[in-house]
Design an enzyme around this catalytic site. Structure first.
Site, PDB file in Angstrom:
ATOM      1  N   GLY A   1      34.595  29.072   1.205  1.00 38.69           N
ATOM      2  CA  GLY A   1      35.691  29.680   0.465  1.00 38.69           C
ATOM      3  C   GLY A   1      35.549  29.701  -1.043  1.00 38.69           C
TER       4      GLY A   1
ATOM      5  CD  GLU B   1      31.943  25.726   7.825  1.00 34.03           C
ATOM      6  OE1 GLU B   1      31.051  25.319   8.585  1.00 34.03           O
ATOM      7  OE2 GLU B   1      33.083  26.032   8.209  1.00 34.03           O
TER       8      GLU B   1
ATOM      9  N   GLY C   1      29.675  30.971   2.346  1.00 33.88           N
ATOM     10  CA  GLY C   1      28.914  32.177   2.687  1.00 33.88           C
ATOM     11  C   GLY C   1      28.851  33.071   1.469  1.00 33.88           C
ATOM     12  NE  ARG C   2      34.334  35.577  -0.732  1.00 37.32           N
ATOM     13  CZ  ARG C   2      34.923  36.576  -0.085  1.00 37.32           C
ATOM     14  NH1 ARG C   2      34.654  37.810  -0.399  1.00 37.32           N
ATOM     15  NH2 ARG C   2      35.765  36.320   0.885  1.00 37.32           N
TER      16      ARG C   2
ATOM     17  CB  CYS D   1      37.338  62.420   7.517  1.00 40.09           C
ATOM     18  SG  CYS D   1      38.282  63.909   7.416  1.00 40.09           S
TER      19      CYS D   1
END
Ligand code: LLP
Length: 436
Positions: free
Chosen positions: A247, A289, A291-292, A360
């Site tokens: 986070g 942990e 990620g980002r 679209c």
């Protein structure tokens, strides 16, 4: 656009990443193109690893959901981090590159019996048990396989983090984990005595994503340590591992102020240690942990500018050859990004435009009101910080093929994900005999 990682503007006035001119990348691989900066990825791993190593017994694992490919799993393996997987697909990717299984954590709020069996048979290090149903199922599968399985319990600690509604996870009303404040979490620990194949190792929680306030994490650590003490008191079980999730926020846009990993360590580790001393329990190994924070800043997307529409007095739209298919985050969360023209990197801003995708759907907008040099069809637009949750959440809406991804470093570019072809799009289509 803030230049991140190895980005620089070269003598030709072009954006360069990993020592490679992005215009050469476009020539060779086409657009849209996801570009992954190898050095930035590795450095983000190393900085986290070093910061936590100085904090004592700890481990950093990469949340592969942010970007899971065979190449990224290899980079993580080489950097010595563990790996968080949340599905059979992510696990399969890790196994395909011989990721050390003992360093794999298997998450998920609804692991199927097949996924659990796959994890147990492959001797995944830790399974993060999310709910009572899974506890029963996992124990049964372990007994059938004649295996014991180390587990940690996912706890929903009842903490509100300041982030987007869809990506906060620690609050009471959440689909994840055993709820702490209402006693369900303690009940889960007690019930473990009915499941002899499950070896209690510790606890897990994750309060949300793209978080900048260290107080949220520190408060979480306090709450979790109080629970560690309660578990010891009521069941005698020792918690050897405390996984506080990921986070950590990154820089996307003006105003985002990422906190270096050392600051996280300084804010959180003392809480864990002080509480352990206060309650007379051993200090657990702390696991994080992210990620980002590892892959987000290492990614850039290159697009080719096509059509435009000027509505005098209102706005000028320019459209690129990708959009919500390769980056659904603006449409989904209202996320903001920064961009530049990679082929006019030296030129001053001249106009304010909004960047539309080619899907679209009116909601397919990538950026609003971005200042760029005069934009012309054929220009290359670079959008930064697209490494996390872009490919990972990409889709084929309007049957637009997914882009390719290249890994760049030391002046070299290598394909790590092939561009989808039209034939890929119809590969799984089946035409039943009666329609032929
Ligand atoms: N651990 C757990 C249990 C998680 O649920 C997550 C993210 C992480 C670790 C890694 O969080 P990170 O360090 O990357 O923030 N699609 C959203 C993000 C969803 C995050 C889900 N869980 C987005 O694009 O912002």
């Amino acid at each position: 656009m803030k230049l991140q990682g190895t980005m620089r503007i070269n003598e030709a006035g072009h954006l360069e990443i990993g020592g490679v001119d992005t215009l050469d990348l476009v020539k060779e691989f086409g657009t849209p193109l996801w570009v992954l900066d190898e050095r930035a990825f590795r450095e983000n791993c190393r900085k986290l690893k070093e910061a936590f190593a100085s904090a004592g017994d700890s481990q950093v694992i990469y949340a592969s959901k942010a970007l899971c490919t065979m190449a990224t799993c290899i980079l993580v393996k080489e950097e010595g981090l563990g790996l968080d997987v949340v599905s059979g697909g992510e696990l399969h990717t890790a196994l395909a590159v011989d990721f050390p299984v003992e360093k794999i954590y298997f998450h998920g709020n609804n692991k199927t019996p097949e996924e659990i069996e796959m994890a147990v048979k492959n001797r995944v290090g830790i399974i993060v048990v999310d709910n009572f149903y899974e506890m029963e199922l996992l124990n049964r599968i372990c007994q059938r396989e004649g295996r014991e399985q180390r587990i940690i319990l996912r706890i929903s600690p009842g903490i509100e983090a300041h982030t987007h509604e869809y990506i906060k996870t620690g609050q009471i009303d959440s689909k994840f984990g055993f709820t702490l404040p209402n006693g369900q979490a303690l009940e889960a620990v007690k019930r473990l005595s009915d499941y002899p194949s499950l070896i209690y190792t510790g606890l897990h929680c994750h309060i949300g994503s793209q978080i900048f306030e260290m107080e949220s994490f520190a408060h979480t650590a306090d709450v979790m340590m109080a629970f560690v003490a309660q578990i010891r008191e009521e069941t005698g079980l020792v918690t050897t591992e405390l996984n506080l999730g990921g986070g950590f926020g990154i820089y996307y846009y003006e105003g985002d102020e990422p906190v270096p990993p050392e600051a996280w360590v300084q804010a959180v580790m003392p809480c864990v240690k002080e509480k352990a001393a206060e309650f007379g329990v051993p200090v657990p190994r702390v696991v994080v942990e992210p990620g980002r924070a590892i892959v987000g800043p290492a990614g850039t997307t290159l697009y080719t500018v096509g059509s435009y529409k000027d509505i005098p007095g209102i706005r000028k739209y320019i459209a690129v050859d990708g959009g919500m298919g390769d980056n659904p985050r603006p449409a989904l969360y209202g996320s903001k990004y920064e961009a530049m023209l990679a082929n006019k990197a030296n030129q001053p801003p001249e106009e304010t435009v909004s960047v539309a995708g080619k899907c679209c759907e009116s909601g397919d907008m990538l950026l609003w009101d971005v200042k760029l040099p005069r934009v012309e069809p054929g220009d290359i637009l670079a959008v930064s910080a697209t490494g996390a949750y872009n490919y990972a959440m990409s889709m084929n809406y309007n049957r637009i093929p997914r882009p390719a991804m290249v890994l760049v470093g030391n002046g070299q570019a290598d394909l790590i994900l092939k561009r989808e072809t039209y034939d890929d799009l119809i590969r799984n289509d089946v035409v039943p005999a009666r329609l032929r």
